[in-house]
Motif scaffolding. Structure first.
Motif, PDB file in Angstrom:
ATOM      1  N   HIS A   1      10.624  -1.720  15.975  1.00  0.00           N
ATOM      2  CA  HIS A   1      10.804  -0.474  15.220  1.00  0.00           C
ATOM      3  C   HIS A   1      11.724  -0.715  14.025  1.00  0.00           C
ATOM      4  O   HIS A   1      11.522  -0.154  12.941  1.00  0.00           O
ATOM      5  N   LEU A   2      12.708  -1.591  14.198  1.00  0.00           N
ATOM      6  CA  LEU A   2      13.700  -1.859  13.147  1.00  0.00           C
ATOM      7  C   LEU A   2      13.122  -2.671  11.991  1.00  0.00           C
ATOM      8  O   LEU A   2      13.750  -2.767  10.933  1.00  0.00           O
ATOM      9  N   MET A   3      11.950  -3.252  12.156  1.00  0.00           N
ATOM     10  CA  MET A   3      11.353  -4.035  11.070  1.00  0.00           C
ATOM     11  C   MET A   3      11.162  -3.213   9.806  1.00  0.00           C
ATOM     12  O   MET A   3      11.038  -3.778   8.714  1.00  0.00           O
ATOM     13  N   MET A   4      11.103  -1.868   9.924  1.00  0.00           N
ATOM     14  CA  MET A   4      10.904  -1.042   8.734  1.00  0.00           C
ATOM     15  C   MET A   4      11.987  -1.310   7.690  1.00  0.00           C
ATOM     16  O   MET A   4      11.758  -1.141   6.493  1.00  0.00           O
ATOM     17  N   TYR A   5      13.171  -1.736   8.126  1.00  0.00           N
ATOM     18  CA  TYR A   5      14.261  -2.038   7.191  1.00  0.00           C
ATOM     19  C   TYR A   5      14.067  -3.383   6.487  1.00  0.00           C
ATOM     20  O   TYR A   5      14.734  -3.655   5.493  1.00  0.00           O
TER      21      TYR A   5
ATOM     22  N   ILE B   1       3.557  -3.525   3.719  1.00  0.00           N
ATOM     23  CA  ILE B   1       3.378  -4.066   5.066  1.00  0.00           C
ATOM     24  C   ILE B   1       3.847  -3.013   6.056  1.00  0.00           C
ATOM     25  O   ILE B   1       5.046  -2.773   6.216  1.00  0.00           O
ATOM     26  N   ILE B   2       2.902  -2.372   6.701  1.00  0.00           N
ATOM     27  CA  ILE B   2       3.096  -1.258   7.654  1.00  0.00           C
ATOM     28  C   ILE B   2       4.187  -0.283   7.208  1.00  0.00           C
ATOM     29  O   ILE B   2       4.996   0.176   8.012  1.00  0.00           O
ATOM     30  N   GLY B   3       4.192   0.031   5.921  1.00  0.00           N
ATOM     31  CA  GLY B   3       5.067   1.084   5.439  1.00  0.00           C
ATOM     32  C   GLY B   3       6.544   0.792   5.525  1.00  0.00           C
ATOM     33  O   GLY B   3       7.350   1.706   5.714  1.00  0.00           O
ATOM     34  N   GLY B   4       6.934  -0.475   5.426  1.00  0.00           N
ATOM     35  CA  GLY B   4       8.360  -0.776   5.412  1.00  0.00           C
ATOM     36  C   GLY B   4       9.042  -0.181   4.192  1.00  0.00           C
ATOM     37  O   GLY B   4       8.384   0.294   3.262  1.00  0.00           O
ATOM     38  N   PHE B   5      10.354  -0.185   4.186  1.00  0.00           N
ATOM     39  CA  PHE B   5      11.052   0.383   3.020  1.00  0.00           C
ATOM     40  C   PHE B   5      12.202  -0.510   2.552  1.00  0.00           C
ATOM     41  O   PHE B   5      13.211  -0.016   2.028  1.00  0.00           O
ATOM     42  N   LYS B   6      12.036  -1.821   2.696  1.00  0.00           N
ATOM     43  CA  LYS B   6      13.050  -2.735   2.177  1.00  0.00           C
ATOM     44  C   LYS B   6      13.244  -2.496   0.685  1.00  0.00           C
ATOM     45  O   LYS B   6      12.287  -2.402  -0.079  1.00  0.00           O
ATOM     46  N   GLY B   7      14.498  -2.358   0.258  1.00  0.00           N
ATOM     47  CA  GLY B   7      14.825  -2.139  -1.140  1.00  0.00           C
ATOM     48  C   GLY B   7      14.925  -0.690  -1.546  1.00  0.00           C
ATOM     49  O   GLY B   7      15.306  -0.387  -2.681  1.00  0.00           O
ATOM     50  N   ALA B   8      14.599   0.241  -0.641  1.00  0.00           N
ATOM     51  CA  ALA B   8      14.678   1.665  -0.973  1.00  0.00           C
ATOM     52  C   ALA B   8      16.132   2.126  -1.042  1.00  0.00           C
ATOM     53  O   ALA B   8      17.025   1.529  -0.433  1.00  0.00           O
ATOM     54  N   ASP B   9      16.371   3.201  -1.775  1.00  0.00           N
ATOM     55  CA  ASP B   9      17.700   3.804  -1.877  1.00  0.00           C
ATOM     56  C   ASP B   9      17.891   4.702  -0.654  1.00  0.00           C
ATOM     57  O   ASP B   9      17.552   5.887  -0.670  1.00  0.00           O
ATOM     58  N   LEU B  10      18.431   4.131   0.411  1.00  0.00           N
ATOM     59  CA  LEU B  10      18.512   4.853   1.678  1.00  0.00           C
ATOM     60  C   LEU B  10      19.398   6.091   1.581  1.00  0.00           C
ATOM     61  O   LEU B  10      19.076   7.143   2.142  1.00  0.00           O
TER      62      LEU B  10
ATOM     63  N   MET C   1       0.846  -1.185   0.000  1.00  0.00           N
ATOM     64  CA  MET C   1       0.000   0.000   0.000  1.00  0.00           C
ATOM     65  C   MET C   1       0.888   1.245   0.000  1.00  0.00           C
ATOM     66  O   MET C   1       1.792   1.366   0.802  1.00  0.00           O
ATOM     67  N   SER C   2       0.674   2.181  -0.919  1.00  0.00           N
ATOM     68  CA  SER C   2       1.486   3.389  -1.005  1.00  0.00           C
ATOM     69  C   SER C   2       1.179   4.320   0.143  1.00  0.00           C
ATOM     70  O   SER C   2       0.163   4.196   0.834  1.00  0.00           O
ATOM     71  N   SER C   3       2.076   5.312   0.356  1.00  0.00           N
ATOM     72  CA  SER C   3       1.843   6.287   1.424  1.00  0.00           C
ATOM     73  C   SER C   3       0.573   7.081   1.165  1.00  0.00           C
ATOM     74  O   SER C   3      -0.168   7.417   2.097  1.00  0.00           O
ATOM     75  N   THR C   4       0.287   7.367  -0.113  1.00  0.00           N
ATOM     76  CA  THR C   4      -0.942   8.083  -0.442  1.00  0.00           C
ATOM     77  C   THR C   4      -2.164   7.256  -0.075  1.00  0.00           C
ATOM     78  O   THR C   4      -3.138   7.753   0.503  1.00  0.00           O
ATOM     79  N   ASP C   5      -2.116   5.955  -0.398  1.00  0.00           N
ATOM     80  CA  ASP C   5      -3.224   5.068  -0.047  1.00  0.00           C
ATOM     81  C   ASP C   5      -3.401   4.985   1.459  1.00  0.00           C
ATOM     82  O   ASP C   5      -4.523   5.018   1.974  1.00  0.00           O
ATOM     83  N   ARG C   6      -2.282   4.862   2.183  1.00  0.00           N
ATOM     84  CA  ARG C   6      -2.370   4.764   3.646  1.00  0.00           C
ATOM     85  C   ARG C   6      -2.968   6.034   4.237  1.00  0.00           C
ATOM     86  O   ARG C   6      -3.787   5.979   5.156  1.00  0.00           O
ATOM     87  N   GLU C   7      -2.554   7.184   3.711  1.00  0.00           N
ATOM     88  CA  GLU C   7      -3.088   8.439   4.235  1.00  0.00           C
ATOM     89  C   GLU C   7      -4.579   8.550   3.944  1.00  0.00           C
ATOM     90  O   GLU C   7      -5.366   8.966   4.803  1.00  0.00           O
TER      91      GLU C   7
END
Length: 354
Positions: free
Chosen positions: A256-260, A266-275, A1-7
């Motif tokens: 909290h670290l699950m976001m990585y 899935i709850i706005g994680g960012f696995k695979g993002a260009d950190l 779900m995108s951030s726009t969808d979540r909002e």
């Protein structure tokens, strides 16, 4: 779900949903008797969020409040303990931690049908995506550092000094949590079973790392459970304390670290993002900052902690699925969470096997 969808799905308030209404006049009468300086007339809206405990915006001419209540209907034992939320918010506010001011608790179900509490409506910014969209990289890095500092601040609070010494049972946190969530998962037969969840329920208790600590833990510490200052990298209030207790701080931090480790849906994680491009610290850098703030040399057995938290969160979603089946899920968006349950359980098992 995108951030726009979540909002769009979770932000803001509106009409009270079917089955979640109550006598607003009776509530206004109670508020007048129990909340200092309350003055009507009262208008009530329901926030779109609040998967577990229905949450309402109480609007008056002078100010707005937030009310959280237990959901109507049949409830699992030990769930939806809004009395505990109220207690911990009061205690942490007195200790200088950023929470909304709590005004009053009502345990008399005759008022609106279930127990509830009322707190301040904190105005600010909520990020529905853990990459904190809309910020430039340097500012985003400062916001991440603020989150890191805030969870470290929470874990540094002395439960005895904060009058929270009996807020949970100190010691054996992971064993007790695994037993609790395995039990709730097994108890909720209406939601069905998953092979990966069954496997984790057996694997986790056999792989608990040595060592024990106890601190006040939030239980759901993530970006969208915080209200931020509109322009500064500063957290005004941490929200949603339903899962808080005395527990192991590394269990709380690694949730909290699950976001990585989770994908964006899935709850706005960012696995695979260009950190680097985003200005988000690497996982190793984020862990190092927390360890420096809390006096640790590092975190061993990281995969256990992560898989434990994924299992725990999957068990929570499993409970939401059960409430959907029983017709007591508090949000129409509950189905969007339930769809990720098999994938989350599979990621948890794969993490445990690494």
């Amino acid at each position: 779900m995108s951030s726009t969808d979540r909002e769009q799905r979770f932000a803001g308030s509106g009409a009270i949903r079917d089955g979640h209404g109550f006598d607003a006049a009776r509530l206004a009468e109670w508020l007048g008797q129990n909340v200092a300086d309350f003055a009507g007339p009262l208008t009530v809206e329901q926030f779109k969020g609040g998967q577990s405990n229905p949450t309402y915006k109480l609007i008056t001419p002078a100010r707005s409040y937030v009310m959280r209540r237990k959901p109507p209907g049949q409830l699992l034992k030990g769930a939806h303990a809004i009395e505990r939320e109220y207690r911990v918010i009061r205690a942490l506010g007195a200790a200088g931690f950023p929470v909304a001011k709590a005004y009053a608790l009502c345990e008399d179900a005759d008022v609106i049908g279930t127990a509830f509490y009322v707190m301040d409506m904190v105005e600010g910014r909520i990020f529905w995506d853990s990459t904190l969209p809309g910020l430039d990289p340097a500012n985003r890095a400062r916001h991440f550092d603020a989150m890191n500092a805030t969870i470290a601040q929470l874990h540094a609070i002395d439960p005895v000094a904060a009058d929270l010494a009996d807020y949970g049972r100190p010691g054996n946190y992971f064993s007790r949590q695994i037993t609790r969530w395995s039990g709730q998962y097994a108890q909720d037969v209406a939601a069905g079973r998953l092979d990966d969840m069954d496997w984790l329920a057996e694997w986790l208790p056999a792989h608990i790392p040595p060592g024990d600590e106890s601190a006040v833990v939030h239980g759901d510490f993530r970006a969208d459970n915080m209200i931020w200052h509109a322009t500064e990298p500063r957290i005004l209030a941490v929200l949603d304390w339903e899962l808080s207790t005395l527990g192991h701080p590394l269990g709380d931090f690694t949730y909290h670290l699950m976001m990585y480790h989770l994908p964006p849906h899935i709850i706005g994680g960012f696995k695979g993002a260009d950190l680097r491009a985003l200005g988000i610290p690497t996982e190793a850098e984020y862990v190092a900052a927390y360890c420096e703030r809390t006096g640790r040399d590092g975190i061993d057995n990281l995969n256990f902690y992560l898989s434990f938290n994924m299992f725990r969160f999957a068990a929570i979603i499993h409970g939401i699925k059960g409430r959907m089946v029983r017709g007591t899920a508090s949000s129409p968006e509950a189905a969007s969470l339930v769809t990720v349950l098999p994938e989350l359980a599979a990621i948890a098992r794969a993490t445990a096997n690494r």
